[in-house]
Design a protein around this motif. Structure first.
Motif, PDB file in Angstrom:
ATOM      1  N   GLU A 167      -1.805  32.550 -81.567  1.00 39.63           N
ATOM      2  CA  GLU A 167      -0.792  33.599 -81.755  1.00 39.63           C
ATOM      3  C   GLU A 167      -0.985  34.703 -80.711  1.00 39.63           C
ATOM      4  OE1 GLU A 167       0.909  36.517 -85.317  1.00 39.63           O
ATOM      5  OE2 GLU A 167      -0.998  35.478 -85.594  1.00 39.63           O
ATOM      6  N   SER A 168       0.104  35.334 -80.318  1.00 36.61           N
ATOM      7  CA  SER A 168       0.023  36.449 -79.377  1.00 36.61           C
ATOM      8  C   SER A 168       0.875  37.606 -79.865  1.00 36.61           C
ATOM      9  CB  SER A 168       0.459  36.012 -77.977  1.00 36.61           C
ATOM     10  OG  SER A 168       1.808  35.644 -77.974  1.00 36.61           O
ATOM     11  N   VAL A 169       0.558  38.789 -79.379  1.00 32.91           N
ATOM     12  CA  VAL A 169       1.309  39.992 -79.703  1.00 32.91           C
ATOM     13  C   VAL A 169       1.523  40.769 -78.405  1.00 32.91           C
ATOM     14  CG1 VAL A 169      -0.767  41.303 -80.302  1.00 32.91           C
ATOM     15  CG2 VAL A 169       1.433  42.012 -81.209  1.00 32.91           C
ATOM     16  N   THR A 170       2.734  41.323 -78.232  1.00 34.59           N
ATOM     17  CA  THR A 170       3.088  42.053 -77.013  1.00 34.59           C
ATOM     18  C   THR A 170       3.513  43.467 -77.378  1.00 34.59           C
ATOM     19  OG1 THR A 170       3.796  40.019 -75.919  1.00 34.59           O
ATOM     20  CG2 THR A 170       4.653  42.074 -75.022  1.00 34.59           C
ATOM     21  N   ARG A 171       3.052  44.429 -76.601  1.00 36.40           N
ATOM     22  CA  ARG A 171       3.422  45.829 -76.801  1.00 36.40           C
ATOM     23  C   ARG A 171       3.833  46.438 -75.471  1.00 36.40           C
ATOM     24  NH1 ARG A 171       3.778  44.265 -81.233  1.00 36.40           N
ATOM     25  NH2 ARG A 171       2.520  44.841 -83.014  1.00 36.40           N
ATOM     26  N   ARG A 172       4.792  47.354 -75.522  1.00 34.94           N
ATOM     27  CA  ARG A 172       5.308  48.040 -74.330  1.00 34.94           C
ATOM     28  C   ARG A 172       4.714  49.442 -74.259  1.00 34.94           C
ATOM     29  NH1 ARG A 172      10.665  47.817 -71.497  1.00 34.94           N
ATOM     30  NH2 ARG A 172      11.027  49.878 -70.621  1.00 34.94           N
ATOM     31  N   TYR A 173       4.292  49.827 -73.065  1.00 33.24           N
ATOM     32  CA  TYR A 173       3.786  51.175 -72.796  1.00 33.24           C
ATOM     33  C   TYR A 173       4.531  51.739 -71.597  1.00 33.24           C
ATOM     34  CZ  TYR A 173      -0.058  50.389 -76.035  1.00 33.24           C
ATOM     35  OH  TYR A 173      -0.794  50.155 -77.164  1.00 33.24           O
ATOM     36  N   GLU A 174       4.777  53.047 -71.615  1.00 32.99           N
ATOM     37  CA  GLU A 174       5.544  53.697 -70.557  1.00 32.99           C
ATOM     38  C   GLU A 174       4.707  54.760 -69.859  1.00 32.99           C
ATOM     39  OE1 GLU A 174       8.999  55.100 -72.650  1.00 32.99           O
ATOM     40  OE2 GLU A 174       9.914  53.102 -72.641  1.00 32.99           O
ATOM     41  N   LEU A 175       4.946  54.898 -68.553  1.00 30.69           N
ATOM     42  CA  LEU A 175       4.246  55.860 -67.716  1.00 30.69           C
ATOM     43  C   LEU A 175       5.265  56.835 -67.151  1.00 30.69           C
ATOM     44  CD1 LEU A 175       1.825  56.895 -66.065  1.00 30.69           C
ATOM     45  CD2 LEU A 175       2.375  55.124 -64.379  1.00 30.69           C
ATOM     46  N   ARG A 176       5.090  58.096 -67.476  1.00 27.30           N
ATOM     47  CA  ARG A 176       5.982  59.136 -66.971  1.00 27.30           C
ATOM     48  C   ARG A 176       5.462  59.626 -65.628  1.00 27.30           C
ATOM     49  NH1 ARG A 176       6.342  62.277 -72.739  1.00 27.30           N
ATOM     50  NH2 ARG A 176       7.476  60.635 -73.814  1.00 27.30           N
ATOM     51  N   GLY A 177       6.342  59.653 -64.643  1.00 25.49           N
ATOM     52  CA  GLY A 177       5.945  60.029 -63.292  1.00 25.49           C
ATOM     53  C   GLY A 177       5.400  61.442 -63.170  1.00 25.49           C
ATOM     54  N   ASP A 178       5.893  62.374 -63.985  1.00 27.95           N
ATOM     55  CA  ASP A 178       5.430  63.758 -63.874  1.00 27.95           C
ATOM     56  C   ASP A 178       4.034  63.948 -64.464  1.00 27.95           C
ATOM     57  OD1 ASP A 178       6.379  63.316 -66.431  1.00 27.95           O
ATOM     58  OD2 ASP A 178       7.355  65.268 -66.612  1.00 27.95           O
ATOM     59  N   ASP A 179       3.469  62.918 -65.096  1.00 29.77           N
ATOM     60  CA  ASP A 179       2.120  63.001 -65.644  1.00 29.77           C
ATOM     61  C   ASP A 179       1.041  62.578 -64.648  1.00 29.77           C
ATOM     62  OD1 ASP A 179       3.121  63.869 -68.044  1.00 29.77           O
ATOM     63  OD2 ASP A 179       3.063  61.904 -68.997  1.00 29.77           O
TER      64      ASP A 179
END
Length: 193
Positions: A136-148
């Motif tokens: 079994e696998s699990v996928t998660r999305r993460y976001e990177l804000r450019g101003d950080d």
């Protein structure tokens, strides 16, 4: 009359862009899986490469159980990776800065609190323990804000709260869920003024 309209429209257009032109924008140019824990396969995929003023860059992380049996994973905040950040070292010290990676799942849980502009974050101390079946696998999305981001360079995905790091167990012993992903980021070229 036409000249006056043109000058007014041009001035308003440039004024509208003035805030955008002052901010640096970034592009994720490469990701690399440098280490993956034995009973798992960890992978990263770029969903959106540009971290611009209008939109963050996005990474999707996938964790697959490659063992023949079920494995329990304990995380804090969100399951299974926890709250993640980018750091200039795979083993950052407490006095080094980290850039928070934001996840859509932060907004759907009461276990992670992020203030409106993302500058402050708190984490519920209650662990989330779930099982991942063999294959079994699990996928998660993460976001990177450019101003950080402070600058271009190579960064590593790390857990933001070291004392609340994700762990796994095949029995009674809990081991750290240790993987190493590097992310290369370049500064985007902007229009000259």
């Amino acid at each position: 009359m036409k000249r006056r309209t043109f000058v007014t429209a041009s001035t308003l257009s440039i004024a509208g862009l003035s805030g955008c032109l002052g901010d640096t924008e970034y592009r994720i140019t490469n990701t690399a899986m440098e280490a993956s824990p034995d009973p798992f396969s960890v992978s990263v995929r770029l969903a959106v490469t540009d971290a611009t003023i209008e939109h963050p860059a996005a990474l999707t992380l996938t964790l697959e159980n490659t063992a023949d049996d079920q494995i329990r994973i304990r995380s804090y905040g969100v399951w299974p990776f926890g709250v993640l950040a980018l750091a200039p070292s795979p083993t950052p010290s407490e006095d080094r800065w980290e850039t928070t990676l934001f996840a859509p799942s932060y907004e759907t849980t009461a276990r992670v609190e992020v203030d409106r502009d993302g500058s402050s974050m708190s984490l519920d101390g209650t662990p989330i323990t779930r099982s991942l079946d063999a294959g079994e696998s699990v996928t998660r999305r993460y976001e990177l804000r450019g101003d950080d981001l402070p600058s271009a360079g190579t960064y590593y995905i790390v857990e933001k709260f070291n004392e609340r790091a994700s762990r796994y167990s095949r029995g009674d012993d809990w081991k750290p869920l240790e993987y190493q992903i590097s992310v290369s980021i370049d500064e985007k070229r902007r229009l000259p003024i």
